[in-house]
Enzyme design. Structure first.
Site, PDB file in Angstrom:
ATOM      1  N   GLU A 198       3.555   4.651   4.190  1.00  0.00           N
ATOM      2  CA  GLU A 198       3.501   6.084   3.861  1.00  0.00           C
ATOM      3  C   GLU A 198       2.219   6.733   4.348  1.00  0.00           C
ATOM      4  O   GLU A 198       2.215   7.882   4.757  1.00  0.00           O
ATOM      5  CB  GLU A 198       3.638   6.268   2.345  1.00  0.00           C
ATOM      6  N   ASP A 216       4.452   4.574  -5.334  1.00  0.00           N
ATOM      7  CA  ASP A 216       5.656   5.382  -5.474  1.00  0.00           C
ATOM      8  C   ASP A 216       5.620   6.003  -6.864  1.00  0.00           C
ATOM      9  O   ASP A 216       5.558   5.296  -7.865  1.00  0.00           O
ATOM     10  CB  ASP A 216       6.887   4.487  -5.314  1.00  0.00           C
TER      11      ASP A 216
END
Length: 340
Positions: A73, A141
């Site tokens: 990410e 997350d």
């Protein structure tokens, strides 16, 4: 686990996410404040824990599996432009590795300095594809859950030829015993295709245990959905619940902890239906959870009942995500189709 397939990758994945989870708990304890937070273009919060966790995971993967690319990410661009922030992240990474070294010699994932850390973060720029092996990493997350002391997860999945085959998820705030929500917290979930799904406490206080969905009647089931209404259509979810005869209030939590929760039988159905016609789900948000659900006796698809395709790049080109226990899955999909 019974299978020797991906045994090496499983071991390093479990080690990496557990180690990164230690860093995230350290960050929350010491640095969750405005000074420790950046802002992405999409306005979602990013903490120094994101960078540190990605550095720790990627350092393990670089050493143990150097030929497998990583879809991550984060990249290190912001840290390279901000020396103060870079040193803050490095201090946390170094502290985590030093603590690990006290318990045992670090054989995998050593980092000697901040520049090595930046290089490891930047390993996550692979664009994905339909062939070969690749890792998909979400270092934190559920950043909003992290900042509010709710649910978040460190998620790492392995994809082969566009299909998830291995997942490891560390959930530092998930109760070890769901019947004691205020008791000991912190679980590591892992699964390999064909070998089952397992969980164990992050503190290694117990051995891994096989996890499975609960087989409840639909009317007895519970929905699991995102906390943020911007991530999933809560009103549509409510209409689907009504069609299925479900009257229980939905359980709302951030991150792939939802996949973990339903896979061990805490909840039953996970719906993430689109709130935007243009938004594309990121593969790192679903890779590990996908394997976990399948190996625990469930199914995962898009909102039309089609398998998720992880071989189209860094995002899923399909719409929505539905996960449920296999025997009720088709009924859930039918209700979704009727309501959307």
């Amino acid at each position: 686990m019974a299978s020797l397939l991906y045994a090496k990758e499983l071991k390093v994945a479990e080690l990496a996410v557990a180690r990164a989870a230690k860093l995230t708990t350290l960050v929350f304890r010491d640095l969750v404040n405005k000074a420790a937070t950046l802002t992405k273009e999409d306005k979602s919060p990013v903490t120094v824990a994101d960078f540190g966790a990605q550095a720790i995971v990627n350092a393990c993967l670089r050493q143990a599996c150097p030929d497998i690319p990583i879809v991550g990410e984060e990249d290190a661009a912001d840290l390279r432009k901000n020396p103060e922030l870079k040193e803050k992240v490095w201090a946390l990474v170094k502290s985590t590795l030093d603590e690990e070294a006290k318990e045992d010699e670090i054989a995998v994932g050593k980092l000697e300095n901040a520049d090595q850390m930046l290089d490891c973060i930047d390993l996550g720029t692979y664009e994905g594809g339909a062939s070969g092996l690749m890792w998909a990493l979400d270092p934190i997350d559920g950043t909003k859950g992290f900042l509010r002391a709710g649910q978040y997860a460190v998620c790492l999945g392995l994809i082969e030829d566009g299909k998830p085959v291995l997942g490891a998820i560390a959930c530092p705030n998930l109760p070890v015993d769901p019947s004691q929500p205020e008791g000991t917290r912190g679980l590591l979930f892992s699964a390999v295709t064909g070998a089952g799904a397992y969980s164990r406490p992050l503190d290694n206080s117990d051995l891994p245990k096989r996890i499975l969905f609960n087989k409840r009647a639909l009317e007895e089931s519970t929905f699991c959905e995102s906390v943020e209404s911007g991530h999933s259509a809560h009103d549509v979810n409510a209409a689907i619940a009504q069609k299925l005869g479900i009257t229980k209030e939905p359980v709302r939590m951030d991150s792939q902890a939802k996949y973990c929760s339903i896979s061990r039988g805490d909840g039953d159905i996970y719906l993430r239906l689109p709130v935007s016609a243009t938004y594309e789900e990121k593969i790192w948000d679903h890779t590990a959870g996908n394997v976990l659900v399948h190996e625990a006796g469930g199914k995962v698809s898009d909102m039309h009942g089609n398998p998720l395709d992880f071989g189209k790049g860094r995002t899923l080109k399909s719409k929505g995500v539905v996960a449920a226990e296999a025997s009720v899955f088709d009924k859930v999909i039918d209700a979704v189709k009727q309501s959307t």
